[in-house]
Design a protein around this motif. Structure first.
Motif, PDB file in Angstrom:
ATOM      1  N   ASP A  57     -17.870 -51.891  47.774  1.00  0.00           N
ATOM      2  CA  ASP A  57     -17.399 -50.509  47.790  1.00  0.00           C
ATOM      3  C   ASP A  57     -15.872 -50.519  47.784  1.00  0.00           C
ATOM      4  O   ASP A  57     -15.242 -50.841  48.796  1.00  0.00           O
ATOM      5  CB  ASP A  57     -17.909 -49.784  49.034  1.00  0.00           C
ATOM      6  CG  ASP A  57     -19.413 -49.566  49.002  1.00  0.00           C
ATOM      7  OD1 ASP A  57     -20.028 -49.842  47.957  1.00  0.00           O
ATOM      8  OD2 ASP A  57     -19.968 -49.136  50.030  1.00  0.00           O
ATOM      9  N   MET A  58     -15.298 -50.175  46.651  1.00  0.00           N
ATOM     10  CA  MET A  58     -13.849 -50.246  46.493  1.00  0.00           C
ATOM     11  C   MET A  58     -13.225 -48.868  46.624  1.00  0.00           C
ATOM     12  O   MET A  58     -13.490 -47.967  45.825  1.00  0.00           O
ATOM     13  CB  MET A  58     -13.482 -50.843  45.133  1.00  0.00           C
ATOM     14  CG  MET A  58     -11.985 -51.119  44.988  1.00  0.00           C
ATOM     15  SD  MET A  58     -11.527 -51.626  43.309  1.00  0.00           S
ATOM     16  CE  MET A  58     -11.354 -50.020  42.508  1.00  0.00           C
ATOM     17  N   SER A  59     -12.388 -48.693  47.633  1.00  0.00           N
ATOM     18  CA  SER A  59     -11.588 -47.484  47.733  1.00  0.00           C
ATOM     19  C   SER A  59     -10.316 -47.681  46.907  1.00  0.00           C
ATOM     20  O   SER A  59      -9.825 -48.807  46.769  1.00  0.00           O
ATOM     21  CB  SER A  59     -11.230 -47.192  49.191  1.00  0.00           C
ATOM     22  OG  SER A  59     -10.465 -48.260  49.727  1.00  0.00           O
ATOM     23  N   TYR A  60      -9.795 -46.595  46.343  1.00  0.00           N
ATOM     24  CA  TYR A  60      -8.579 -46.717  45.531  1.00  0.00           C
ATOM     25  C   TYR A  60      -7.748 -45.445  45.630  1.00  0.00           C
ATOM     26  O   TYR A  60      -8.256 -44.351  45.859  1.00  0.00           O
ATOM     27  CB  TYR A  60      -8.920 -47.018  44.071  1.00  0.00           C
ATOM     28  CG  TYR A  60      -9.635 -45.894  43.356  1.00  0.00           C
ATOM     29  CD1 TYR A  60      -8.928 -44.946  42.631  1.00  0.00           C
ATOM     30  CD2 TYR A  60     -11.021 -45.784  43.408  1.00  0.00           C
ATOM     31  CE1 TYR A  60      -9.580 -43.909  41.969  1.00  0.00           C
ATOM     32  CE2 TYR A  60     -11.682 -44.758  42.763  1.00  0.00           C
ATOM     33  CZ  TYR A  60     -10.953 -43.816  42.048  1.00  0.00           C
ATOM     34  OH  TYR A  60     -11.605 -42.783  41.416  1.00  0.00           O
ATOM     35  N   ASP A  61      -6.453 -45.638  45.466  1.00  0.00           N
ATOM     36  CA  ASP A  61      -5.486 -44.539  45.426  1.00  0.00           C
ATOM     37  C   ASP A  61      -4.563 -44.843  44.251  1.00  0.00           C
ATOM     38  O   ASP A  61      -3.752 -45.776  44.314  1.00  0.00           O
ATOM     39  CB  ASP A  61      -4.713 -44.467  46.735  1.00  0.00           C
ATOM     40  CG  ASP A  61      -3.933 -43.168  46.880  1.00  0.00           C
ATOM     41  OD1 ASP A  61      -3.677 -42.517  45.847  1.00  0.00           O
ATOM     42  OD2 ASP A  61      -3.568 -42.806  48.002  1.00  0.00           O
ATOM     43  N   ALA A  62      -4.714 -44.084  43.152  1.00  0.00           N
ATOM     44  CA  ALA A  62      -4.078 -44.444  41.888  1.00  0.00           C
ATOM     45  C   ALA A  62      -3.086 -43.399  41.418  1.00  0.00           C
ATOM     46  O   ALA A  62      -3.276 -42.196  41.613  1.00  0.00           O
ATOM     47  CB  ALA A  62      -5.141 -44.658  40.809  1.00  0.00           C
ATOM     48  N   ASP A  63      -2.048 -43.856  40.763  1.00  0.00           N
ATOM     49  CA  ASP A  63      -1.050 -42.990  40.138  1.00  0.00           C
ATOM     50  C   ASP A  63      -1.626 -42.446  38.831  1.00  0.00           C
ATOM     51  O   ASP A  63      -2.716 -42.823  38.395  1.00  0.00           O
ATOM     52  CB  ASP A  63       0.225 -43.805  39.882  1.00  0.00           C
ATOM     53  CG  ASP A  63       1.437 -42.919  39.660  1.00  0.00           C
ATOM     54  OD1 ASP A  63       1.280 -41.681  39.654  1.00  0.00           O
ATOM     55  OD2 ASP A  63       2.542 -43.466  39.479  1.00  0.00           O
ATOM     56  N   ARG A  64      -0.881 -41.555  38.177  1.00  0.00           N
ATOM     57  CA  ARG A  64      -1.307 -41.013  36.881  1.00  0.00           C
ATOM     58  C   ARG A  64      -1.538 -42.142  35.897  1.00  0.00           C
ATOM     59  O   ARG A  64      -0.806 -43.138  35.879  1.00  0.00           O
ATOM     60  CB  ARG A  64      -0.259 -40.035  36.342  1.00  0.00           C
ATOM     61  CG  ARG A  64       1.110 -40.669  36.086  1.00  0.00           C
ATOM     62  CD  ARG A  64       2.137 -39.647  35.650  1.00  0.00           C
ATOM     63  NE  ARG A  64       1.792 -39.080  34.366  1.00  0.00           N
ATOM     64  CZ  ARG A  64       2.101 -39.634  33.189  1.00  0.00           C
ATOM     65  NH1 ARG A  64       2.751 -40.798  33.150  1.00  0.00           N
ATOM     66  NH2 ARG A  64       1.766 -39.064  32.065  1.00  0.00           N
ATOM     67  N   LEU A  65      -2.526 -41.975  35.045  1.00  0.00           N
ATOM     68  CA  LEU A  65      -2.892 -43.025  34.099  1.00  0.00           C
ATOM     69  C   LEU A  65      -2.177 -42.878  32.759  1.00  0.00           C
ATOM     70  O   LEU A  65      -1.879 -43.857  32.085  1.00  0.00           O
ATOM     71  CB  LEU A  65      -4.412 -43.015  33.898  1.00  0.00           C
ATOM     72  CG  LEU A  65      -5.025 -44.135  33.102  1.00  0.00           C
ATOM     73  CD1 LEU A  65      -4.708 -45.492  33.742  1.00  0.00           C
ATOM     74  CD2 LEU A  65      -6.534 -43.959  33.006  1.00  0.00           C
ATOM     75  N   GLY A  66      -1.924 -41.643  32.327  1.00  0.00           N
ATOM     76  CA  GLY A  66      -1.234 -41.425  31.064  1.00  0.00           C
ATOM     77  C   GLY A  66      -2.118 -41.522  29.844  1.00  0.00           C
ATOM     78  O   GLY A  66      -1.631 -41.450  28.713  1.00  0.00           O
ATOM     79  N   LYS A  67      -3.433 -41.673  30.019  1.00  0.00           N
ATOM     80  CA  LYS A  67      -4.381 -41.754  28.911  1.00  0.00           C
ATOM     81  C   LYS A  67      -5.631 -40.957  29.251  1.00  0.00           C
ATOM     82  O   LYS A  67      -5.942 -40.711  30.426  1.00  0.00           O
ATOM     83  CB  LYS A  67      -4.790 -43.209  28.645  1.00  0.00           C
ATOM     84  CG  LYS A  67      -3.673 -44.110  28.131  1.00  0.00           C
ATOM     85  CD  LYS A  67      -4.206 -45.515  27.884  1.00  0.00           C
ATOM     86  CE  LYS A  67      -3.104 -46.441  27.402  1.00  0.00           C
ATOM     87  NZ  LYS A  67      -2.615 -46.066  26.066  1.00  0.00           N
ATOM     88  N   VAL A  68      -6.357 -40.555  28.218  1.00  0.00           N
ATOM     89  CA  VAL A  68      -7.693 -40.017  28.419  1.00  0.00           C
ATOM     90  C   VAL A  68      -8.572 -41.170  28.897  1.00  0.00           C
ATOM     91  O   VAL A  68      -8.579 -42.239  28.289  1.00  0.00           O
ATOM     92  CB  VAL A  68      -8.261 -39.420  27.119  1.00  0.00           C
ATOM     93  CG1 VAL A  68      -9.709 -38.972  27.320  1.00  0.00           C
ATOM     94  CG2 VAL A  68      -7.393 -38.256  26.649  1.00  0.00           C
TER      95      VAL A  68
END
Length: 313
Positions: A57-68
């Motif tokens: 179970d991976m939790s994540y906090d991500a910045d904008r991806l810039g792609k669809v």
């Protein structure tokens, strides 16, 4: 077109890989299982096709991806939280937008096997009509418009994964595959596309636009062409060009392009002759047809015989 495989049981190494493959993010192990990840990345022209299998179970906090970024979940669950709209959950068998190109997101991937398909939103302009008020085309929702649309989109992604893994797929196959994917996304997901022609479009949908387009198509059959390229060469808008083709030829620019390439494939099959090492699949790929079975169906519908008969007769 290029394949990368990543395997690791080290949480820090997985985080480093995900930061390089996607965007800046921090991850954590939100369950009792040890971290494990298997990721395969295939490239098909401008489209990135990833298949991921996380055993924890991976939790994540991500910045904008810039792609669809489309996500199809095969097993497990993906929970995503967005600043503006709260929680979104993708369960096994579902497909949807994993993240908006310009928004950060966080969530939990619960021991999931899933795929991620990414491309630049600028590709929408290649196959779609312009959005309202001249703004770039965007997805206006995170789920397909119907369950049937979602199934169709998922089948297209699965097919392109197979094409991307085929070393015989060349540049024209990659280009037509990208257009096929983007057109399917526009047809199955809610978007800001405006499809109604303006008064100027109706005025410009004249036979001269069709003649210019036909001349351009016939001299650029092997090029990576989009409907936007054809419209620009004909000095009209995409909507005017599409309306002109419907009015005067009862077809679309891209459908006519496919017919011209089908004719070229027939000529190549005829030229090969008996005893040649040429194959139907190779000829189909050579002219941008990514699905040999569908190529054969279209060929027989058009010419009344299977392409293998043309090749060996």
């Amino acid at each position: 077109m290029g394949t990368l495989v990543f395997d690791s049981n080290d949480l820090a190494a997985i985080e480093v890989f995900l930061n390089g493959a996607y965007t800046t993010m921090s991850i954590g192990n939100g369950g009792r299982r040890d971290a494990s990840a298997h990721i395969r990345r295939d490239m098909l022209g401008p489209v990135i096709l990833d298949q991921l299998d996380l055993g924890f179970d991976m939790s994540y906090d991500a910045d904008r991806l810039g792609k669809v970024c489309l996500c199809a979940v095969h097993t497990g669950t993906i929970e995503q939280a967005y600043p503006e709209s709260g929680l979104n959950v993708l369960n096994a068998g579902e497909i949807g937008l994993l993240s908006a190109p310009d928004l950060p997101h966080r969530g939990m991937i619960r021991s999931a096997r899933y795929s991620i398909t990414m491309f630049d939103s600028a590709l929408f302009a290649r196959v779609g009509a312009p959005a309202e008020a001249g703004l770039p085309i965007q997805l206006s929702g995170r789920r397909p418009i119907t369950a049937g649309a979602g199934h169709r989109l998922a089948r297209v992604v699965e097919h392109l994964q197979q094409v991307a893994a085929d070393p015989a797929a060349g540049d024209l196959v990659a280009a037509t595959s990208a257009d096929y994917l983007v057109a399917t996304v526009l047809d199955t997901m809610p978007t800001t596309v405006s499809i109604e022609p303006t008064a100027l479009d109706r005025r410009d949908a004249h036979p001269d636009a069709v003649r210019s387009a036909l001349a351009y198509l016939e001299s650029h059959l092997r090029d990576d062409l989009s409907v936007a390229d054809i419209a620009a060469a004909s000095s009209v808008t995409v909507r005017a060009l599409q309306l002109a083709f419907r009015r005067h030829l009862d077809t679309t620019p891209l459908a006519h392009l496919r017919r011209l390439r089908l004719d070229a494939a027939r000529q190549q099959l005829r030229a090969a002759g008996p005893g040649s090492s040429t194959t139907v699949t190779a000829v189909a790929y050579d002219w941008g047809f990514t699905h040999p079975g569908r190529f054969a169906v279209a060929y027989k519908r058009t010419y009344g015989e299977h392409p293998s008969r043309t090749l060996h007769s």
